[in-house]
Design a protein around this motif. Structure first.
Motif, mmCIF file in Angstrom:
data_model
loop_
_atom_site.group_PDB
_atom_site.id
_atom_site.type_symbol
_atom_site.label_atom_id
_atom_site.label_comp_id
_atom_site.label_asym_id
_atom_site.label_seq_id
_atom_site.Cartn_x
_atom_site.Cartn_y
_atom_site.Cartn_z
ATOM 1 N N VAL A 127 56.197 -64.773 9.433
ATOM 2 C CA VAL A 127 54.743 -64.771 9.664
ATOM 3 C C VAL A 127 54.080 -66.072 9.244
ATOM 4 C CG1 VAL A 127 54.597 -62.259 9.467
ATOM 5 C CG2 VAL A 127 54.142 -63.677 7.446
ATOM 6 N N GLY A 128 54.815 -66.917 8.561
ATOM 7 C CA GLY A 128 54.269 -68.165 8.038
ATOM 8 C C GLY A 128 54.005 -68.010 6.544
ATOM 9 N N GLU A 129 54.367 -69.033 5.803
ATOM 10 C CA GLU A 129 54.247 -68.952 4.338
ATOM 11 C C GLU A 129 52.808 -68.761 3.888
ATOM 12 O OE1 GLU A 129 56.491 -71.828 2.138
ATOM 13 O OE2 GLU A 129 58.269 -71.511 3.373
ATOM 14 N N ASP A 130 51.853 -69.435 4.529
ATOM 15 C CA ASP A 130 50.449 -69.288 4.143
ATOM 16 C C ASP A 130 49.953 -67.870 4.400
ATOM 17 O OD1 ASP A 130 50.432 -71.944 3.394
ATOM 18 O OD2 ASP A 130 49.400 -72.637 5.200
ATOM 19 N N VAL A 131 50.289 -67.334 5.565
ATOM 20 C CA VAL A 131 49.879 -65.965 5.902
ATOM 21 C C VAL A 131 50.505 -64.984 4.911
ATOM 22 C CG1 VAL A 131 50.080 -64.133 7.653
ATOM 23 C CG2 VAL A 131 49.487 -66.467 8.331
ATOM 24 N N TYR A 132 51.779 -65.183 4.598
ATOM 25 C CA TYR A 132 52.465 -64.275 3.674
ATOM 26 C C TYR A 132 51.846 -64.348 2.281
ATOM 27 C CZ TYR A 132 56.156 -61.553 1.534
ATOM 28 O OH TYR A 132 56.839 -60.574 0.855
ATOM 29 N N ALA A 133 51.480 -65.529 1.833
ATOM 30 C CA ALA A 133 50.847 -65.683 0.514
ATOM 31 C C ALA A 133 49.501 -64.950 0.474
ATOM 32 C CB ALA A 133 50.669 -67.157 0.165
ATOM 33 N N VAL A 134 48.728 -65.057 1.532
ATOM 34 C CA VAL A 134 47.436 -64.353 1.599
ATOM 35 C C VAL A 134 47.669 -62.840 1.629
ATOM 36 C CG1 VAL A 134 45.401 -63.928 3.061
ATOM 37 C CG2 VAL A 134 46.195 -66.272 2.662
#
Length: 158
Positions: A127-134
């Motif tokens: 899903v993308g690291e930024d999306v996963y972090a959010v």
């Protein structure tokens, strides 16, 4: 439209959390079984997921996992029998007992942490690291809010 169909098309938070939990548990415990821990079951995660390397009190494991202390006691009995933990006197309070991982328990804890980290990396890549972090931050906050609500005394119906 039937309720089951609605829930399948637009699952609520409880359904999504449950489906995610069960899928992660299944992958984790199937992998652990292949790697030398075939007798562990997902229910043992209520202890092993929260157990500190130097040991933990059953009351702390109960609070962290959300399981009743009696359930934790039963799980600890099973894990003692399987050779993953032992009970020792707590050096801070000789009346209390610590649940301490054995070498087998420590090895399982290390493998489980690595397996879960791999699962998380796989999802972050998907899903993308930024999306996963959010996502993780939001899910963490929702979990805290829900647990805090459970800790409040019930309000009278009216």
């Amino acid at each position: 439209m039937r309720r089951g169909e609605r829930k399948a098309m637009d699952p609520d938070l409880g359904i999504m959390a449950g489906q995610t939990l069960f899928a992660i548990q299944r992958e984790l415990f199937e992998t652990l079984a292949r790697e030398g821990h075939p007798r562990l079951r997902p229910r043992h995660g209520a202890v092993l997921a929260y157990l500190d390397e130097e040991g933990s009190r059953a009351t702390d494991l109960s609070q962290q996992s959300g399981q009743h202390k009696q359930v934790i006691g039963t799980l600890v009995d099973e894990l003692v029998e399987l050779g993953y933990v032992r009970r020792e006197p707590d050096p801070q309070d000789r009346r209390a007992k610590l649940i301490v991982p054995t070498p087998l328990g420590l090895e399982e804890m290390e493998r489980a942490d690595a397996i879960v980290a791999d699962i998380e990396r796989r999802h972050a890549l998907a899903v993308g690291e930024d999306v996963y972090a959010v996502f993780k931050q939001a899910f963490r906050q929702i979990t805290r809010l829900q647990r805090a609500r459970l800790a409040q005394p019930p309000t009278p119906a009216g």
